[in-house]
Write an enzyme that holds these catalytic residues in place. Sequence first.
Site, mmCIF file in Angstrom:
data_model
loop_
_atom_site.group_PDB
_atom_site.id
_atom_site.type_symbol
_atom_site.label_atom_id
_atom_site.label_comp_id
_atom_site.label_asym_id
_atom_site.label_seq_id
_atom_site.Cartn_x
_atom_site.Cartn_y
_atom_site.Cartn_z
ATOM 1 N N GLU A 11 58.294 30.231 60.597
ATOM 2 C CA GLU A 11 57.201 30.011 59.643
ATOM 3 C C GLU A 11 57.626 29.084 58.506
ATOM 4 O O GLU A 11 57.719 29.516 57.358
ATOM 5 C CB GLU A 11 56.784 31.363 59.036
ATOM 6 C CG GLU A 11 56.256 32.364 60.032
ATOM 7 C CD GLU A 11 56.117 33.758 59.427
ATOM 8 O OE1 GLU A 11 56.782 34.048 58.416
ATOM 9 O OE2 GLU A 11 55.345 34.548 59.974
ATOM 10 N N PRO A 12 57.887 27.811 58.778
ATOM 11 C CA PRO A 12 58.283 26.913 57.688
ATOM 12 C C PRO A 12 57.081 26.549 56.807
ATOM 13 O O PRO A 12 55.993 26.285 57.321
ATOM 14 C CB PRO A 12 58.790 25.672 58.425
ATOM 15 C CG PRO A 12 58.057 25.686 59.726
ATOM 16 C CD PRO A 12 57.808 27.125 60.081
ATOM 17 N N GLY A 13 57.276 26.558 55.516
ATOM 18 C CA GLY A 13 56.244 26.104 54.582
ATOM 19 C C GLY A 13 56.758 24.907 53.817
ATOM 20 O O GLY A 13 56.353 23.758 54.022
ATOM 21 N N ARG B 171 57.732 26.099 38.978
ATOM 22 C CA ARG B 171 58.989 26.462 39.647
ATOM 23 C C ARG B 171 60.216 26.283 38.747
ATOM 24 O O ARG B 171 61.177 27.028 38.851
ATOM 25 C CB ARG B 171 59.156 25.672 40.955
ATOM 26 C CG ARG B 171 58.109 26.046 42.002
ATOM 27 C CD ARG B 171 58.453 25.496 43.379
ATOM 28 N NE ARG B 171 59.658 26.073 43.905
ATOM 29 C CZ ARG B 171 60.841 25.485 43.922
ATOM 30 N NH1 ARG B 171 60.976 24.261 43.467
ATOM 31 N NH2 ARG B 171 61.898 26.099 44.406
ATOM 32 N N CYS C 89 52.114 25.177 25.476
ATOM 33 C CA CYS C 89 52.674 25.825 24.287
ATOM 34 C C CYS C 89 53.741 26.824 24.689
ATOM 35 O O CYS C 89 53.547 28.045 24.588
ATOM 36 C CB CYS C 89 51.561 26.496 23.506
ATOM 37 S SG CYS C 89 50.453 25.270 22.843
ATOM 38 N N GLU C 90 54.835 26.331 25.147
ATOM 39 C CA GLU C 90 55.907 27.170 25.686
ATOM 40 C C GLU C 90 57.151 26.311 25.693
ATOM 41 O O GLU C 90 57.136 25.213 26.273
ATOM 42 C CB GLU C 90 55.496 27.528 27.117
ATOM 43 C CG GLU C 90 56.167 28.661 27.801
ATOM 44 C CD GLU C 90 55.813 30.020 27.232
ATOM 45 O OE1 GLU C 90 56.769 30.779 27.024
ATOM 46 O OE2 GLU C 90 54.634 30.294 26.977
#
Length: 476
Positions: free
Chosen positions: A329-331, A373, A404-405
């Site tokens: 199941e490669p994504g 990520r 705002c982070e």
Amino acid sequence: MSAHEAGALHAPGYGGIASVPAWLTPPADTGELLAPLWASSVRRGPVGSLQVGGVDVRDLAAEFGTPAYVLDEDDFRGRAVAFRDAFSDAFADLCGGADVYYAGKAFLCTAVARWVTEDGLRLDVCSGGELAVALRAGVPGERIGFHGNNKSDAELERALRAGVGRIVADSVEELDRIADLAAALGVRAPVMLRVTVGVEAHTHEYIATAHEDQKFGLSLVGGLAAAAVRRALERPEIELLGLHSHIGSQIFDTEGFEVAARRLLDLQAQVHREHGVQLPELDLGGGFGIAYTSDHDPQDPARLAKGLAAIVGRECDALGIQVPRVSVEPGRAIAGPSTFTLYTVGAIKDVLLDHGAVRRYVAVDGGMSDNIRTALYDADYSCTVASRVSAAAPVLSRVVGKHCESGDIVVRDEFLPSDVGRGDLVAVPGTGAYCRSMSSQYNHVPRPPVISVRDGQARVLIRRETEDDLLGLDVG
Ligand SMILES: Cc1ncc(COP(=O)(O)O)c(C=O)c1O
């Protein structure tokens, strides 16, 4: 990087610039493209701007705006077909071929669901929403695998009504619900069991333990996997297809898969001894790594498939069991390299760090809402100025977003030309997987479109969100 605000500001420095990660060296030419990071059609055109699928990124920016995910259709489909062919060839003698399920969680829209189906892959979905996309795209039910650790009755019923080819069950309790729902619908449910094999693999490392403290699957050592097999065989509404495991992400070698396959096939042999049943299928999951930076060296699908075929063949021989039909199941390995995110540069700041070092911050018009990520997984990315080339000296830069982070970082470390400025386009490669699919509307920033390019033509697969979209759910 530390998630703490102080992390960025307190990084050690030397010689006037912030510290450089060991894998990153100042390039002789900041415009050079490292081929493994980019979709296959990406190159610099005659005036130095990037071209993809024969289209200049400046034209894409003018027509569709930035930020935008730019997807090379031929690259995506080429990788899908390479997996299909590699696995069917490598397993041809062992078990008549292997099936490749594209993991839709990496990136899914109706066009992608159609592409993978036309190209002979199957599709793995893990929610009612992903199933809805697959069905809207016309993917035949029997080519769909349905995952999830907490599927609702409504999701299971929809999957059964759609005639999905496999439901991957995650608990004994779920098995009973599947069986009851199948009985009510008068169908037999094709089921795989997700087994927790005690292997956790990430990049170059893997850990093989007996126990695994996580929410997915049926534990081997705790006896849940064997109990689930018994339960599935007791329920006539269930057609038990086989065992499944997924061991991690960004994996570059086959060691972890070897341990996982051995443990799954041990259980398979035990099922044969105890119940006289030969389970016909085996799924080894996804997790195959891609190159986000020069530090990553992925295997090509043919080598990977041969490696996995050798492992399965060896283990089945040793156990004296028939080789089941294998699936994977490669994504990320299909979707990831096909896409880059195109941003426009805004504010630039040189920030004084401890020890007198300076870090350059280059802010772009997107950020953690289109690529979480980096903040979530400490992921490394690379980038380049896309609208032009420059002979200016390379400067270690940090590409940040507009949210705002302080952890809103897109590319933690990259050498960009010192003359990078407001209005330049910057492209971040390898954003085809888990960027759009994990995107958010944080700070009410509309999500970017997905534009696919091919043969000099660009088309919108997912349009840009608008203010109306943002306010559309707000009924207060
Ligand atoms: C069960 C399962 N299969 C396949 C995948 C796809 O993994 P990757 O995109 O790393 O190949 C995942 C990712 O989380 C998964 O959970």
